[in-house]
Design a protein around this motif. Structure first.
Motif, PDB file in Angstrom:
ATOM      1  N   MET A  59       0.747  -1.256  -0.112  1.00 25.41           N
ATOM      2  CA  MET A  59       0.111   0.111  -0.006  1.00 25.41           C
ATOM      3  C   MET A  59       0.886   1.324   0.030  1.00 25.41           C
ATOM      4  O   MET A  59       0.432   2.282  -0.651  1.00 25.41           O
ATOM      5  CB  MET A  59      -0.792   0.037   1.031  1.00 25.41           C
ATOM      6  CG  MET A  59      -1.906  -0.898   1.236  1.00 25.41           C
ATOM      7  SD  MET A  59      -3.256  -0.557  -0.436  1.00 25.41           S
ATOM      8  CE  MET A  59      -3.855   0.984  -0.109  1.00 25.41           C
ATOM      9  N   ILE A  60       2.074   1.146   0.438  1.00 23.07           N
ATOM     10  CA  ILE A  60       2.796   2.409   0.607  1.00 23.07           C
ATOM     11  C   ILE A  60       3.252   2.870  -0.852  1.00 23.07           C
ATOM     12  O   ILE A  60       2.857   4.291  -0.944  1.00 23.07           O
ATOM     13  CB  ILE A  60       3.900   2.270   1.566  1.00 23.07           C
ATOM     14  CG1 ILE A  60       3.829   2.309   3.078  1.00 23.07           C
ATOM     15  CG2 ILE A  60       4.976   3.303   1.486  1.00 23.07           C
ATOM     16  CD1 ILE A  60       4.673   1.673   4.156  1.00 23.07           C
ATOM     17  N   PRO A  61       3.953   2.038  -1.584  1.00 22.24           N
ATOM     18  CA  PRO A  61       4.109   2.516  -2.930  1.00 22.24           C
ATOM     19  C   PRO A  61       3.093   3.049  -3.609  1.00 22.24           C
ATOM     20  O   PRO A  61       2.919   3.947  -4.493  1.00 22.24           O
ATOM     21  CB  PRO A  61       5.064   1.345  -3.551  1.00 22.24           C
ATOM     22  CG  PRO A  61       4.630   0.261  -2.679  1.00 22.24           C
ATOM     23  CD  PRO A  61       4.293   0.651  -1.334  1.00 22.24           C
ATOM     24  N   ILE A  62       1.794   2.213  -3.325  1.00 27.13           N
ATOM     25  CA  ILE A  62       0.433   2.528  -4.239  1.00 27.13           C
ATOM     26  C   ILE A  62       0.161   3.817  -3.947  1.00 27.13           C
ATOM     27  O   ILE A  62      -0.211   4.572  -4.923  1.00 27.13           O
ATOM     28  CB  ILE A  62      -0.313   1.537  -3.782  1.00 27.13           C
ATOM     29  CG1 ILE A  62      -0.351   0.161  -4.511  1.00 27.13           C
ATOM     30  CG2 ILE A  62      -2.064   2.092  -4.449  1.00 27.13           C
ATOM     31  CD1 ILE A  62      -0.980  -1.089  -3.962  1.00 27.13           C
ATOM     32  N   LEU A  63       0.138   4.285  -2.404  1.00 22.93           N
ATOM     33  CA  LEU A  63      -0.372   5.540  -2.217  1.00 22.93           C
ATOM     34  C   LEU A  63       0.636   6.824  -2.738  1.00 22.93           C
ATOM     35  O   LEU A  63       0.149   7.841  -3.072  1.00 22.93           O
ATOM     36  CB  LEU A  63      -0.508   5.709  -0.484  1.00 22.93           C
ATOM     37  CG  LEU A  63      -1.754   4.785  -0.276  1.00 22.93           C
ATOM     38  CD1 LEU A  63      -1.720   4.825   1.283  1.00 22.93           C
ATOM     39  CD2 LEU A  63      -3.000   4.969  -0.762  1.00 22.93           C
ATOM     40  N   PHE A  64       2.144   6.445  -2.588  1.00 20.18           N
ATOM     41  CA  PHE A  64       2.794   7.209  -3.242  1.00 20.18           C
ATOM     42  C   PHE A  64       2.457   7.755  -4.774  1.00 20.18           C
ATOM     43  O   PHE A  64       2.520   8.668  -5.148  1.00 20.18           O
ATOM     44  CB  PHE A  64       4.265   6.982  -2.926  1.00 20.18           C
ATOM     45  CG  PHE A  64       4.916   7.326  -1.613  1.00 20.18           C
ATOM     46  CD1 PHE A  64       5.447   8.686  -1.572  1.00 20.18           C
ATOM     47  CD2 PHE A  64       5.114   6.405  -0.835  1.00 20.18           C
ATOM     48  CE1 PHE A  64       6.078   9.001  -0.349  1.00 20.18           C
ATOM     49  CE2 PHE A  64       5.301   7.064   0.488  1.00 20.18           C
ATOM     50  CZ  PHE A  64       6.004   8.094   0.790  1.00 20.18           C
ATOM     51  N   PHE A  65       2.170   6.586  -5.478  1.00 17.19           N
ATOM     52  CA  PHE A  65       1.994   6.694  -6.924  1.00 17.19           C
ATOM     53  C   PHE A  65       0.750   7.346  -7.016  1.00 17.19           C
ATOM     54  O   PHE A  65       0.600   8.311  -7.970  1.00 17.19           O
ATOM     55  CB  PHE A  65       2.096   5.408  -7.518  1.00 17.19           C
ATOM     56  CG  PHE A  65       1.495   5.398  -8.875  1.00 17.19           C
ATOM     57  CD1 PHE A  65       2.488   5.739 -10.109  1.00 17.19           C
ATOM     58  CD2 PHE A  65       0.288   5.109  -9.582  1.00 17.19           C
ATOM     59  CE1 PHE A  65       2.067   6.075 -11.319  1.00 17.19           C
ATOM     60  CE2 PHE A  65      -0.057   5.011 -10.800  1.00 17.19           C
ATOM     61  CZ  PHE A  65       0.872   5.601 -11.648  1.00 17.19           C
ATOM     62  N   TRP A  66      -0.487   7.294  -6.363  1.00 19.69           N
ATOM     63  CA  TRP A  66      -1.758   7.730  -6.512  1.00 19.69           C
ATOM     64  C   TRP A  66      -1.603   9.289  -6.104  1.00 19.69           C
ATOM     65  O   TRP A  66      -2.215   9.946  -6.637  1.00 19.69           O
ATOM     66  CB  TRP A  66      -2.520   7.078  -5.476  1.00 19.69           C
ATOM     67  CG  TRP A  66      -3.264   5.706  -5.808  1.00 19.69           C
ATOM     68  CD1 TRP A  66      -2.759   5.232  -7.021  1.00 19.69           C
ATOM     69  CD2 TRP A  66      -4.283   5.015  -5.265  1.00 19.69           C
ATOM     70  NE1 TRP A  66      -3.651   3.699  -7.034  1.00 19.69           N
ATOM     71  CE2 TRP A  66      -4.438   3.939  -6.032  1.00 19.69           C
ATOM     72  CE3 TRP A  66      -4.739   5.169  -4.059  1.00 19.69           C
ATOM     73  CZ2 TRP A  66      -5.432   2.968  -5.766  1.00 19.69           C
ATOM     74  CZ3 TRP A  66      -5.736   4.289  -3.775  1.00 19.69           C
ATOM     75  CH2 TRP A  66      -5.930   2.900  -4.306  1.00 19.69           C
ATOM     76  N   ALA A  67      -0.746   9.708  -5.153  1.00 21.13           N
ATOM     77  CA  ALA A  67      -0.625  11.011  -4.841  1.00 21.13           C
ATOM     78  C   ALA A  67       0.074  11.697  -6.110  1.00 21.13           C
ATOM     79  O   ALA A  67      -0.424  12.874  -6.268  1.00 21.13           O
ATOM     80  CB  ALA A  67       0.203  11.137  -3.500  1.00 21.13           C
ATOM     81  N   SER A  68       0.913  11.069  -6.668  1.00 18.89           N
ATOM     82  CA  SER A  68       1.491  11.862  -7.893  1.00 18.89           C
ATOM     83  C   SER A  68       0.480  11.896  -8.860  1.00 18.89           C
ATOM     84  O   SER A  68       0.322  12.973  -9.609  1.00 18.89           O
ATOM     85  CB  SER A  68       2.669  10.850  -8.367  1.00 18.89           C
ATOM     86  OG  SER A  68       3.744  10.772  -7.387  1.00 18.89           O
ATOM     87  N   VAL A  69      -0.381  10.852  -9.283  1.00 23.04           N
ATOM     88  CA  VAL A  69      -1.065  10.859 -10.141  1.00 23.04           C
ATOM     89  C   VAL A  69      -2.093  12.036  -9.895  1.00 23.04           C
ATOM     90  O   VAL A  69      -2.494  12.678 -10.802  1.00 23.04           O
ATOM     91  CB  VAL A  69      -1.940   9.683 -10.435  1.00 23.04           C
ATOM     92  CG1 VAL A  69      -3.059   9.682 -11.129  1.00 23.04           C
ATOM     93  CG2 VAL A  69      -0.813   8.512 -10.812  1.00 23.04           C
ATOM     94  N   LEU A  70      -2.672  12.163  -8.683  1.00 27.36           N
ATOM     95  CA  LEU A  70      -3.758  13.107  -8.294  1.00 27.36           C
ATOM     96  C   LEU A  70      -3.341  14.450  -8.493  1.00 27.36           C
ATOM     97  O   LEU A  70      -4.046  15.350  -8.920  1.00 27.36           O
ATOM     98  CB  LEU A  70      -4.380  12.846  -7.094  1.00 27.36           C
ATOM     99  CG  LEU A  70      -5.081  11.343  -6.959  1.00 27.36           C
ATOM    100  CD1 LEU A  70      -5.449  11.071  -5.441  1.00 27.36           C
ATOM    101  CD2 LEU A  70      -6.644  11.502  -7.770  1.00 27.36           C
ATOM    102  N   ALA A  71      -2.021  14.658  -8.099  1.00 24.98           N
ATOM    103  CA  ALA A  71      -1.496  16.004  -8.238  1.00 24.98           C
ATOM    104  C   ALA A  71      -1.187  16.570  -9.576  1.00 24.98           C
ATOM    105  O   ALA A  71      -1.081  17.640  -9.733  1.00 24.98           O
ATOM    106  CB  ALA A  71      -0.160  16.017  -7.341  1.00 24.98           C
ATOM    107  N   TYR A  72      -0.797  15.599 -10.404  1.00 24.86           N
ATOM    108  CA  TYR A  72      -0.690  15.996 -11.837  1.00 24.86           C
ATOM    109  C   TYR A  72      -1.882  16.618 -12.685  1.00 24.86           C
ATOM    110  O   TYR A  72      -2.905  16.136 -12.669  1.00 24.86           O
ATOM    111  CB  TYR A  72       0.112  14.857 -12.474  1.00 24.86           C
ATOM    112  CG  TYR A  72       0.695  15.428 -14.001  1.00 24.86           C
ATOM    113  CD1 TYR A  72       1.951  15.834 -13.883  1.00 24.86           C
ATOM    114  CD2 TYR A  72      -0.068  15.065 -15.194  1.00 24.86           C
ATOM    115  CE1 TYR A  72       2.532  16.215 -14.989  1.00 24.86           C
ATOM    116  CE2 TYR A  72       0.540  15.518 -16.267  1.00 24.86           C
ATOM    117  CZ  TYR A  72       1.991  16.057 -16.115  1.00 24.86           C
ATOM    118  OH  TYR A  72       2.719  16.570 -17.348  1.00 24.86           O
TER     119      TYR A  72
END
Length: 160
Positions: free
Chosen positions: A73-86
């Motif tokens: 879940m940790i890398p998934i959430l880091f990726f999701w934060a990047s996607v949502l911010a872009y």
């Protein structure tokens, strides 16, 4: 760029609070489910009887415990934060978040199988550190970086 960084940290805090930190029944359920999914797929590739509950037995004196921090879940959430911010369309973000979740889940199982193999066929606990903390985490970081670059390149194509 400032907007992206600000949104990234905002989304990261929100995602970790809502989906990872033990702050609600929902986050506990999500993490328990993700851990169970990870264990389900690990069991397909481990020796019969090697997985008992959340423990992967390397030998009678050493086991690897699959905790919440190991469920991916940790890398998934880091990726999701990047996607949502872009800056991209909502539909494009949703597609990449779902794809990212699936791909990270698979890569996490591959990472854990690598750690088990190296630990089991190497020097045991001595090999756990480098296979888990260095190589295993590096696999997830590279996965996230490559996926985010592909996400960015694809979003530029979808805008033109």
């Amino acid at each position: 760029m400032k907007r992206f960084v600000g949104l990234y940290f905002l989304f990261l805090a929100l995602l970790f609070t809502l989906f990872y930190a033990n702050t609600s029944v929902v986050s506990a359920f999500i993490n328990e489910t993700q851990t169970n999914i990870t264990l389900f797929f690990l069991e397909m590739f481990l020796d019969k009887g090697q997985l008992k509950g959340i423990d992967i037995w390397i030998n009678p004196h050493y086991k690897i415990i699959i905790t919440q921090a190991c469920n991916g879940m940790i890398p998934i959430l880091f990726f999701w934060a990047s996607v949502l911010a872009y800056p991209a369309s909502f539909a494009y973000k949703v597609v990449w978040m779902i794809g990212g979740y699936l791909f990270f889940s698979v890569m996490n199982v591959v990472r854990l199988l690598f750690v088990v193999y190296v630990t089991q066929h190497g020097s045991g606990q001595k090999d756990f550190y480098w296979s888990h903390d260095i190589v295993g985490n590096f696999m997830l970081m590279i996965t996230g970086l490559v996926m985010f670059v592909l996400f960015i390149k694809g979003s530029k194509k979808s805008l033109s």
